[in-house]
Design an enzyme around this catalytic site. Structure first.
Site, PDB file in Angstrom:
ATOM      1  N   ARG A 200      -5.420  11.874  -3.094  1.00  0.00           N
ATOM      2  CA  ARG A 200      -6.610  11.293  -3.738  1.00  0.00           C
ATOM      3  C   ARG A 200      -7.787  11.542  -2.812  1.00  0.00           C
ATOM      4  O   ARG A 200      -8.474  10.628  -2.371  1.00  0.00           O
ATOM      5  CB  ARG A 200      -6.407   9.805  -3.992  1.00  0.00           C
ATOM      6  CG  ARG A 200      -5.441   9.510  -5.139  1.00  0.00           C
ATOM      7  CD  ARG A 200      -5.149   8.036  -5.232  1.00  0.00           C
ATOM      8  NE  ARG A 200      -4.333   7.726  -6.400  1.00  0.00           N
ATOM      9  CZ  ARG A 200      -3.590   6.637  -6.509  1.00  0.00           C
ATOM     10  NH1 ARG A 200      -3.565   5.754  -5.524  1.00  0.00           N
ATOM     11  NH2 ARG A 200      -2.882   6.402  -7.591  1.00  0.00           N
ATOM     12  N   ASN A 258       4.880  11.910   4.151  1.00  0.00           N
ATOM     13  CA  ASN A 258       4.683  10.902   3.112  1.00  0.00           C
ATOM     14  C   ASN A 258       5.733   9.805   3.235  1.00  0.00           C
ATOM     15  O   ASN A 258       6.903  10.000   2.901  1.00  0.00           O
ATOM     16  CB  ASN A 258       4.755  11.543   1.723  1.00  0.00           C
ATOM     17  CG  ASN A 258       4.524  10.530   0.619  1.00  0.00           C
ATOM     18  OD1 ASN A 258       3.977   9.451   0.845  1.00  0.00           O
ATOM     19  ND2 ASN A 258       4.948  10.869  -0.588  1.00  0.00           N
ATOM     20  N   ASP A 287      -6.911   0.332   0.095  1.00  0.00           N
ATOM     21  CA  ASP A 287      -6.433   1.427  -0.742  1.00  0.00           C
ATOM     22  C   ASP A 287      -7.453   2.559  -0.785  1.00  0.00           C
ATOM     23  O   ASP A 287      -8.659   2.342  -0.627  1.00  0.00           O
ATOM     24  CB  ASP A 287      -6.167   0.930  -2.158  1.00  0.00           C
ATOM     25  CG  ASP A 287      -4.705   0.574  -2.379  1.00  0.00           C
ATOM     26  OD1 ASP A 287      -3.875   0.902  -1.523  1.00  0.00           O
ATOM     27  OD2 ASP A 287      -4.389  -0.036  -3.422  1.00  0.00           O
ATOM     28  N   ASP A 289      -8.061   4.458  -3.469  1.00  0.00           N
ATOM     29  CA  ASP A 289      -8.633   4.700  -4.793  1.00  0.00           C
ATOM     30  C   ASP A 289      -9.428   3.524  -5.326  1.00  0.00           C
ATOM     31  O   ASP A 289      -9.624   3.388  -6.532  1.00  0.00           O
ATOM     32  CB  ASP A 289      -7.531   5.072  -5.783  1.00  0.00           C
ATOM     33  CG  ASP A 289      -6.462   3.993  -5.915  1.00  0.00           C
ATOM     34  OD1 ASP A 289      -6.387   3.117  -5.041  1.00  0.00           O
ATOM     35  OD2 ASP A 289      -5.703   4.030  -6.909  1.00  0.00           O
ATOM     36  N   ASP A 402       3.907  -5.648   0.565  1.00  0.00           N
ATOM     37  CA  ASP A 402       2.906  -6.683   0.823  1.00  0.00           C
ATOM     38  C   ASP A 402       3.497  -8.081   0.671  1.00  0.00           C
ATOM     39  O   ASP A 402       3.282  -8.961   1.518  1.00  0.00           O
ATOM     40  CB  ASP A 402       1.699  -6.505  -0.107  1.00  0.00           C
ATOM     41  CG  ASP A 402       2.075  -6.219  -1.561  1.00  0.00           C
ATOM     42  OD1 ASP A 402       3.232  -6.461  -1.953  1.00  0.00           O
ATOM     43  OD2 ASP A 402       1.194  -5.753  -2.314  1.00  0.00           O
ATOM     44  N   HIS A 426     -10.115  -1.973  -8.364  1.00  0.00           N
ATOM     45  CA  HIS A 426      -8.904  -1.152  -8.334  1.00  0.00           C
ATOM     46  C   HIS A 426      -8.484  -0.870  -9.768  1.00  0.00           C
ATOM     47  O   HIS A 426      -8.727  -1.680 -10.672  1.00  0.00           O
ATOM     48  CB  HIS A 426      -7.795  -1.913  -7.581  1.00  0.00           C
ATOM     49  CG  HIS A 426      -6.543  -1.122  -7.353  1.00  0.00           C
ATOM     50  ND1 HIS A 426      -5.614  -0.905  -8.350  1.00  0.00           N
ATOM     51  CD2 HIS A 426      -6.050  -0.526  -6.244  1.00  0.00           C
ATOM     52  CE1 HIS A 426      -4.603  -0.196  -7.848  1.00  0.00           C
ATOM     53  NE2 HIS A 426      -4.845   0.055  -6.587  1.00  0.00           N
TER      54      HIS A 426
END
Length: 650
Positions: A200, A258, A287, A289, A402, A426
């Protein structure tokens, strides 16, 4: 950087870039995290009057009640006979949270003003009833610095503070440099932002540019770590060189394997821990994005600097496709029933922040203070003291990392506080289809989290899984059923399944799901084997009142191969098991609204998956307690710095 990594020279002066390699040491400049002596008062949030993007309504920052006004990012100008209220999502100071969690006794509103008019500091209580706690009448002000002070003494259960502005006939008023300040602590905690990104690049670059362009927020930060785990890299973009130059030596760009969100975010904790001279440091996860409101950095770090004891500070999520919507005020997880994302009682939930509550007819504002169970990592600040006490996140790859970390921290005495007004936008969750490969990680990791942090009632967990499997099979979601089975199987494999950080599990679940046609999305006008004109919508009946009886009837029909409808289209919001189970073939709208999926009844697959599912859930009943003990024994090693160093190949 310690360990095995090779340094690559950054594209711009100051930025450090780290590439994975097999030997050598990173020689680029690193940030050393030290506390610094406070200079002046601590800014807790700025008075802003426009958002970071034109898609964001200015009414989230201030509301024009009457008259004429010009609202800009950092200033506001009122014409004659105008009133503007700051009793809005971003305009409010979360007084209740500051009274409950910090040692601060009062807050001061500071501004530079020109003109004539009335400034009032409004306050609310747990019911949202307003009162005025400070006021100042201005006459002929010319770039005059003013202050208004309010005590934080009547907000324990709820309520907030805000600034209202009013002019009468013939008056005009302009404000700039508006900020809410408190007394500074003796020393300021160093803070690093960590952005985890995976293909992204444009989104990540936009957030770096937002931070670079907001000097006040940037000054709050000591470092910005970008953990790039993708093949479409951020540093390949034309704007990267300039933003790296703007951020200078604060930017640390890391290329790594990754390891999912867990591995990307944990890299920030790892780097700060390796370069800090104080345990009083913060790491702010973000994040890649999101649409960033840079003031979030100021709000979250200031709160953390003044809490009486270390807490995880969570930012709130607003829906990007519906920018006025708050996702949830605070949330928790039902661990024994494997359900994340449960709204705390009295919490706003998918609420229009510019609308009103249909029952109370009051504006949608979070007046009552809430205790969160956990906070999503779209924006979440973790003090290093908590990492020292509880360890690093589990190598979950992603999903439930989380929640697990917050529940673990709570068991050590560190709660999670979701701070109102600290928000980012988001992508809306309900526009993401549930039937995807990531459901494997959601389910597997939920079972591990329940095993670690709940009574782990295996009879209850098994009933939950059976109910899910039955619904999936009735709805012809055979790939999702196989996903559930694989998740339970891998949980029973024990902690070894986390050994590689989830890399092989991701590949394997994608391979498994590839064998099931209904997991694939198609254009609505090009559905394999079905003429587009033959697909008509058949709507669902309401939820059955005789739930169990209807389910038994649907199961019997599936066993006998009976179908009420041979073919039909079903909207995404009507894909309930009691409706889909009436079809032989159903063309389902994908939750993304970007295409459709085709579910077709397959008796052989249904029986095979039912048999395998029953077998593995029975294994869970028998072997679950032993697996639970294995995970608990493995926790110190799995959450250790050494384990993450191994995963990062350092």
């Amino acid at each position: 950087m310690p360990g095995k990594a090779a340094a690559a020279t950054g594209q711009a002066t100051g930025v450090s870039t780290v590439e994975p390699a097999t030997n050598g040491h990173h020689a680029a400049d690193e940030t050393t995290f030290v506390e610094r002596v406070a200079q002046g008062r601590l800014t807790t949030q700025r008075g802003l009057y426009a958002g970071p993007s034109p898609v964001v309504s200015k009414d989230l920052y201030s509301e024009l009640e009457w008259g004429s006004v010009v609202r800009e990012r950092t200033g506001i100008s009122l014409e004659s006979s105008t009133k503007v209220s700051g009793n809005t999502y971003f305009g409010r100071f979360p007084a209740s949270y500051w009274q409950r969690w910090t040692t601060v006794k009062e807050v001061t509103l500071e501004a530079v003003v020109t003109g004539d008019g009335l400034l009032t500091v409004g306050a609310s209580d747990v019911e949202g009833d307003a009162r005025v706690v400070a006021a100042k009448q201005l006459v002929g002000a010319k770039q005059t610095a003013i202050t208004l002070t309010a005590k934080l003494d009547k907000f324990y259960d709820g309520g907030a503070l805000w600034l209202d502005l009013e002019t009468e006939a013939g008056q005009s008023l302009a404000l700039e440099q508006v900020r809410w300040t408190v007394e500074s602590p003796e020393k300021i905690r160093p803070t690093a932002v960590t952005i985890c990104t995976m293909n992204r690049a444009d989104d990540c670059l936009a957030n770096l540019q937002a931070l670079a362009g907001d000097i006040s927020s940037l000054d709050t930060l000591d470092a910005i770590y970008v953990a790039d785990q993708g093949t479409d890299r951020v540093d390949s973009r034309e704007g990267f060189e300039q933003v790296a130059k703007d951020l200078g030596d604060k930017l640390h760009y890391i290329v790594q394997p990754n390891l999912g969100g867990a591995g990307g975010f944990t890299r920030g904790l790892y780097e700060v821990a390796g370069h800090t001279e104080t345990e009083h440091a913060n790491v702010l996860f973000m994040d890649d994005d999101v649409l960033l409101e840079p003031d979030l950095v100021i709000r979250m770090t200031a709160f953390s600097n003044r809490t009486a004891n270390p807490v995880i500070v969570g930012g709130q999520m607003l829906n990007l496709l519906h920018p006025n919507q708050l996702h949830v005020g605070a949330e928790y997880a039902n661990l024994n029933t494997l359900e994340p994302g449960q709204a705390v009682e009295h919490s706003l939930n998918t609420a229009d922040l510019l609308g009103i509550d249909e029952e109370t007819l009051k504006p949608n504002r979070q007046e009552r203070r809430l205790d969160a169970g956990y906070n999503g990592w779209w924006s979440c600040l973790i003090p290093y003291e908590i990492v020292k006490a509880t360890g690093y996140p589990l190598p979950f790859f992603f999903q439930w990392d989380d929640a697990e970390y917050s529940y673990r921290a709570r068991s050590y005495g560190f709660p999670t506080v979701t701070l109102p007004g600290a928000g980012v936008w988001h992508a809306d969750f309900h526009w993401k289809d549930w039937d995807e490969w990531h459901r494997y990680f959601n389910l597997r990791n939920s079972i591990i989290t329940a095993a670690l942090h709940s009574p782990f009632n295996l009879n209850l967990v098994s009933r939950v899984l059976v109910a899910q499997l039955v619904r999936y099979l009735l709805s012809m979601q055979y790939g999702l059923s196989a996903t559930l089975i694989k998740a339970v199987e891998d949980f029973l494999e024990g902690p070894e399944v986390l050994r590689d950080g989830g890399v092989e599990a991701m590949k394997e679940i994608r391979r498994i799901r590839d064998d099931y046609p209904e997991t694939k999305r198609h254009p609505a006008t090009d559905v394999p084997g079905i003429a587009s004109n033959d697909i008509g919508i058949i709507n669902s009946a309401p939820r059955p009142s005789l739930h169990r009886a209807v389910m038994l009837k649907r199961i019997l029909d599936r066993l006998l191969g009976n179908h009420r409808h041979s073919l039909g289209a079903i909207p995404a919001d009507e894909t309930n098991w009691w409706h889909v189970s009436l079809f032989e073939t159903a063309v389902i709208t994908d939750a993304s609204q970007e295409g459709v999926r085709v579910r077709t009844y397959d008796r052989a697959k249904m029986f095979d998956l039912a048999r395998r599912g029953a077998k593995v859930i029975q294994r869970l009943r028998k072997e679950g307690a032993a697996a639970q003990a294995q995970y608990k024994r493995a926790m110190p090693e799995l959450t250790s710095r050494e384990n993450w160093k191994r995963l990062y190949k350092l």
